[in-house]
Design an enzyme around this catalytic site. Structure first.
Site, PDB file in Angstrom:
ATOM      1  N   GLY A 196      36.856  43.037  33.385  1.00  0.00           N
ATOM      2  CA  GLY A 196      37.626  41.958  34.607  1.00  0.00           C
ATOM      3  C   GLY A 196      38.786  43.265  34.974  1.00  0.00           C
ATOM      4  CG  MET A 239      44.707  46.176  34.687  1.00  0.00           C
ATOM      5  SD  MET A 239      46.255  46.685  35.392  1.00  0.00           S
ATOM      6  CE  MET A 239      46.972  47.254  33.662  1.00  0.00           C
ATOM      7  CE  LYS A 273      40.594  44.582  31.053  1.00  0.00           C
ATOM      8  NZ  LYS A 273      41.706  43.902  31.619  1.00  0.00           N
ATOM      9  CG  ASP A 319      41.015  45.068  23.734  1.00  0.00           C
ATOM     10  OD1 ASP A 319      40.857  44.910  24.740  1.00  0.00           O
ATOM     11  OD2 ASP A 319      42.432  45.375  23.630  1.00  0.00           O
ATOM     12  CD  GLU A 320      43.358  48.357  26.750  1.00  0.00           C
ATOM     13  OE1 GLU A 320      42.364  48.580  27.975  1.00  0.00           O
ATOM     14  OE2 GLU A 320      44.517  47.046  26.768  1.00  0.00           O
ATOM     15  CB  ALA A 321      35.560  49.934  25.598  1.00  0.00           C
TER      16      ALA A 321
END
Ligand SMILES: [Zn+2]
Length: 237
Positions: A47, A49, A53, A124-126
């Site tokens: 999705g 910013m 997430k 996260d932040e993949a």
């Protein structure tokens, strides 16, 4: 969740290793290769910013950990710039910082060597991971029966897919757009992440530049609907 801030590994159930039947003792259906048919999965939640997430990543970790599953939390370039997952609504959790050199498989192998089972990874932040990391995620699912839940942006400030996001779209068992809407200033659903430098939308530059979504940052990001992303209209200030 801040109670767990120093413990990216959630400890609960007794040890078992890769390939363990996780159906709680019931024999799981197995495929022609002898491996469970319905085992681990690679899931990518994406999705723009500000859509929550990281909040969802931490909620996912909480939900699994409270059922006795053991997980590792990883991140890269979290907004805090530290080895933790932080959220805009105030949650935080210690995490393992992913570097180019880090092999996600080693995290699991090292944990197993220490007698710690790993049931799942929260990544996260993949979209900021490299392509090898995504391949490692797939291998962890297929060879180690570790669930991998990846969270990240799909597209960069130019509205082009991040390489890791593209690879996740290609490889994931399941891809889901996070359903929490982020609104453009016009009220339409926000879709694209505009990079704003000194008050203007820019469309060229490095793919990853640290910025925030606060108004006074030199480099900031603003979620816009496609119409206003294309026109570069940041709305009334
Ligand atoms: Zn708009």
């Amino acid at each position: 969740m801040t109670d767990n801030a120093a413990a990216p590994i959630c400890l609960a159930r007794p040890l078992s290793g890769p390939g363990t039947d996780r159906a709680g003792g019931c024999a799981a259906a197995r495929g022609g290769d002898g491996r469970p048919l319905h085992a681990a999965a690679l899931k990518f939640f994406w999705g723009p910013m500000d859509c929550g997430k990281s909040t969802m990543a931490l909620q996912m970790n909480y939900n699994h950990a409270r059922q006795g599953r053991r997980g590792l939390v990883t991140t890269r370039i979290d907004r805090s710039l530290g080895p933790q997952v932080t959220t805009r609504i105030g949650l935080a959790h210690a995490a393992i910082e992913v570097t180019d050199e880090l092999d996600l498989r080693d995290l699991v192998r090292d944990a197993l060597a220490d007698g710690i089972r790993v049931d799942y990874l929260i990544c996260d932040e993949a979209s900021f991971y490299n392509l090898e990391h995504v391949e490692q995620m797939a291998e962890l699912v297929d060879e180690y029966d570790v669930d991998v839940y990846a969270f990240g942006l799909a597209t960069d400030f130019r509205s082009c897919l991040f390489p890791a996001a593209q690879r996740l779209f290609e490889l994931a068992d399941e891809v889901a757009r996070i359903q929490i809407e982020v609104l453009c200033w016009c009220g339409r659903e926000g879709l694209l992440n505009a990079r704003v430098v000194h008050g203007r939308v820019v469309r060229e530059g490095e793919q990853v530049v640290i910025g925030d979504t606060v108004d006074d940052a030199d480099v900031r990001y603003q979620v816009l609907c496609r119409r206003h992303y294309r026109s570069g209209d940041l709305g009334p200030r």
